[in-house]
Structures are given as C-alpha cells and as structure tokens.
Design an enzyme around this catalytic site. Structure first.
Site, PDB file in Angstrom:
ATOM      1  N   ASP A  68       0.690  -1.084  -0.059  1.00  0.00           N
ATOM      2  CA  ASP A  68       0.058   0.089  -0.101  1.00  0.00           C
ATOM      3  C   ASP A  68       0.895   1.285  -0.029  1.00  0.00           C
ATOM      4  OD1 ASP A  68      -1.516   2.028   0.665  1.00  0.00           O
ATOM      5  OD2 ASP A  68      -2.408   1.077   2.347  1.00  0.00           O
ATOM      6  N   TYR A  71       0.532   0.093  14.803  1.00  0.00           N
ATOM      7  CA  TYR A  71      -0.464  -0.263  13.827  1.00  0.00           C
ATOM      8  C   TYR A  71      -0.361   0.688  12.757  1.00  0.00           C
ATOM      9  CZ  TYR A  71      -4.593  -0.422  11.077  1.00  0.00           C
ATOM     10  OH  TYR A  71      -5.671  -0.638  10.207  1.00  0.00           O
ATOM     11  N   LYS A  76      -3.505  -2.862   7.940  1.00  0.00           N
ATOM     12  CA  LYS A  76      -3.410  -4.288   7.928  1.00  0.00           C
ATOM     13  C   LYS A  76      -2.437  -4.884   6.841  1.00  0.00           C
ATOM     14  CE  LYS A  76      -5.668  -6.569  11.043  1.00  0.00           C
ATOM     15  NZ  LYS A  76      -5.102  -6.579  12.421  1.00  0.00           N
TER      16      LYS A  76
HETATM   17  P1  13P Z   1      -5.322  -0.751   5.000  1.00  0.00           P
HETATM   18  O1  13P Z   1      -4.609  -1.758   5.743  1.00  0.00           O
HETATM   19  O2  13P Z   1      -5.936  -1.221   3.712  1.00  0.00           O
HETATM   20  O3  13P Z   1      -4.547   0.495   4.609  1.00  0.00           O
HETATM   21  O4  13P Z   1      -6.453  -0.117   5.736  1.00  0.00           O
HETATM   22  C1  13P Z   1      -6.106   0.479   6.961  1.00  0.00           C
HETATM   23  C2  13P Z   1      -7.206   1.041   7.818  1.00  0.00           C
HETATM   24  O5  13P Z   1      -7.007   1.515   9.058  1.00  0.00           O
HETATM   25  C3  13P Z   1      -8.689   0.829   7.150  1.00  0.00           C
HETATM   26  O6  13P Z   1      -9.705   1.476   7.905  1.00  0.00           O
HETATM   27 MG    MG Z   2      -4.052   1.868   3.289  1.00  0.00          MG
HETATM   28 MG    MG Z   3      -4.980  -2.358   2.152  1.00  0.00          MG
END
Ligand code: 13P
Ligand code: MG
Ligand code: MG
Ligand code: 13P
Length: 370
Positions: A12, A234, A237
């Site tokens: 990402d 964090y 994800k």
């Molecule tokens: P991603 O891991 O796809 O960037 O999503 C992060 C997130 O906090 C979505 O609410």
């Molecule tokens: Mg993202």
């Molecule tokens: Mg993502």
C-alpha cells in the site's frame, strides 16, 4: 526445462481516497517500471493489479525465490509509485514502505511477498488471490479447504494423484518458528493450530507422493508479513496475497475457488480492528467503501506459457458468487450493529497494536482496587 519463478509482491503506497482504492496513475508508474525490467530481460512477464488500496506486482522470471534483483525491482517500483502518491497527496503515501534503505530482500520491510518456483507442466493454471483489509491468517480457512477438505475438493477422494494429501508449512508468527504437518494424517492437530489464525499461518503447501507434481515443489504460497511487528505499532493491515496452482494432480480451478462461496469471518476491516465477512469481488468492485470494507478478495486466473502470464481472467466476476456477496452484505449489517462491542471489535489481545493502549493509559490513575 528451466524452472520458472512467479513472484507476487504488494504494498500500500497510498490510498485513493482514504484506504479505498489504488489511483490509476500509480498503476501506470508501476507498469513503466516493470516494462523496463522486461525489456532488460530481468522479467519474462508481469501484470499490475490492484486490490483495495494495495498495489500488486505479479512477475514471472527465472531467478528463483528471494532473488535480490527481483526484490530490488519491486522496492524501487514501490518507491517510484510513492513519489507519485506524494505528488497526488494520496492517503498514507508510502504507508507500507517501513524501512528507508533496501537491504537485499523486501521481506521484513513492509511489502507482502508470495513466491514459488516450479517446473511448468503441460498445462499450468495459476490463481493469484489478493485480499484487502485483513491479515495473513485469512487464507488459513480457504487454503485448508482447497488442499485438505474432501467436502470442498472432490479430487482428494476421486483423483488418485491427490489421494495422498498434502503437506502444510505453518508459521508461528509470534514466536517466529515453523512446523511442517501432513494431511490427512495430522488434520486435527493442524486445525488446532491454524484455527488460531492470528498466530498460526499457513505459509506454503507441498504435494505428497503425487505422481504428477514433485514433492519439493510449492503448490501454494501465502504472504505472512505482519506489519505491526515490523513497525512496532499499527500502520495498516497486512492485506495478504497467495499464489495457488491448479489441475493435473492438484485441485481443479473450481475446487480452488469453491471455499470463497462462503463469506467467512476474518479480522481487519475498519482500522484493522474489526471482524467481518470476506467478500469475493470482481476487479472493478475491489474498492473498500462500507466502513472501509468489508474485507475483500479478488482472484486473477492465468495459464503460464514458458513463463508468460496468459491472462488475467477476473474469476470472481461471476454470478455464481452473487449469493456469497449478498450473504457478506447481510453479515456486514449484523456485525456492524454491535458497534464498538466484541466480537465485532477485535479482542483486547489483538487491539494491543492499535491506539487502544494509549486510551487506557490515560485512565490508569483513576482506577481503584476493588
Ligand atoms: P489498509 O491496511 O488497507 O491501509 O487499511 C487501513 C485501515 O485502517 C482501514 O480502516
Ligand atoms: Mg491503506
Ligand atoms: Mg490495504
Ligand atoms: P473438462 O472435461 O471440461 O476438461 O473438466 C474436467 C474437470 O475435471 C473439471 O473439474
């Protein structure tokens, strides 16, 4: 014939808007970058894909897995795409590039990696699965069902070459160790582990006394990188990917897709902190909108021809999966109505890596003994 390597490396590097999708300009930048590598002979072929806000580089080459040149190419490509993401002020530009300098391998630097090397068979169908808004353990259930569950895969019963079952390499992502287990002999022990999907993650699958596919060849590979462990907090994800080979001694294409007719629960979704249904979608619907989700999976189907990636076919772009999508919508409604309550929100142990600990810390002085 020389072996072929398929590498699926994703990151990402900026969402458009928020965490919902990948901006087309990022895909163009990635395409230019890999096109050059193809001209230079490093790659045989490649495809640029997107799942939610994750940019996907699918590459074929003859350099083997964990090759420094291939990993460097992926890293440089993500850097170029990040530059564009910054220009467009996309959300979380460079989100998954967690380290400053490339040091030989993208593993442990933020991007997710699924790679396999094998001798191309007479016909070599390959499915690339890409998920957004979830963690690597989200592949445990479908991979188990594809390679170990006879109620999913008829071939385990009626095809003599699958009849001996498969071997599963399982990673303990907390203690950083692994174990090789055999199905069907050790199926119950295996399920004891992989049912705990936030800790035990299937990394790869190998055939067992299979007359059509050599024992040492990977038939499924899953990315297991955990971002919070690399970043220490964090940052989004992991949004895992997987490569699965099909047919001729392996599960049929339809047996590989069948587990996704059930929108099972995975963790991720909003802020990486909620349980929700896994929804199989077409490429054009791979945009995470409702409550930043629900978690999605796309499947890109290919035939490999001397390393060329003949495809992709958008495999979930099929009315046969409408029922799964509808059910996922119902489950999304049901889960959402719990608001901030578990089990919609993840259990405390898994919230440790979000902003929750700092909220609790502020309350610390006000607690009295009971
Ligand atoms: P991603 O891991 O796809 O960037 O999503 C992060 C997130 O906090 C979505 O609410
Ligand atoms: Mg993202
Ligand atoms: Mg993502
Ligand atoms: P075909 O007869 O269309 O090749 O299909 C064979 C098969 O095994 C389908 O699962």
């Amino acid at each position: 014939m020389e072996k072929i390597t398929i590498s699926l490396i994703k990151a990402d590097v900026g969402g458009y808007p928020g965490h919902s999708s990948v901006h087309p300009r990022l895909m163009e930048v990635a395409d230019d970058s890999l096109q050059k590598a193809k001209k230079d002979g490093l790659l045989i072929d490649f495809k640029i894909l997107a799942a939610g806000d994750d940019l996907q580089l699918l590459m074929s080459h003859r350099k083997g897995t964990d090759n420094e040149k291939i990993h460097k190419l992926a890293w440089k490509t993500f850097e170029k795409a990040t530059k564009m993401a910054k220009e467009l002020k996309l959300y979380g530009a460079g989100q998954d590039l967690l380290k400053d300098a490339f040091s030989g391998n993208v593993r442990g630097m933020g991007p997710g990696v699924a790679e396999m090397e094998f001798k191309e068979r007479e016909g070599e169908p390959l499915i690339a699965f890409m998920m957004d808004k979830t963690e690597p353990g989200a592949f445990n259930l479908p991979i188990f069902r594809i390679f170990a569950d006879p109620f999913n895969t008829a071939g385990l019963i009626i095809d003599p070459s699958l009849h001996n079952g498969f071997k599963f390499e399982i990673f303990d992502v907390i203690k950083h160790r692994k174990v090789l287990m055999e199905s069907p002999e050790e199926m119950y022990d295996m399920l004891a582990l992989i049912g705990a999907k936030s800790r035990y993650v299937i990394k790869s699958v190998y055939p067992k006394k299979n007359p059509k596919v050599p024992e040492e060849e990977t038939v499924a590979a899953i990315s297991t990188e955990k971002l919070y462990q690399i970043a220490g907090k964090y940052v989004g994800k992991d949004d895992p990917v997987a490569l699965v080979r099909a047919q001729s001694g392996l599960p049929a294409l339809g047996e590989v897709l069948e587990p996704f007719s059930f929108p099972y629960l995975v963790s991720g979704w909003m802020r990486g902190s909620h349980n929700g249904p896994m929804m199989p979608v077409s490429f054009k619907d791979a945009r995470c909108t409702r409550f930043d989700g629900p978690p999605r999976v796309i499947a890109a189907g290919f035939q490999i021809a001397e390393g060329r990636l003949v495809g992709p076919v958008d495999l979930f772009d099929d009315p046969a999966f409408d029922q799964a999508r509808e059910k996922a919508g119902e489950i999304a409604d049901y889960m959402r109505r719990h608001g901030p309550f578990e089990p919609h929100r993840l259990p405390m142990q898994e919230m440790e890596y979000t902003t929750l600990p700092s909220i609790l810390e502020n309350l610390e002085d006000r607690f009295a003994d009971v």
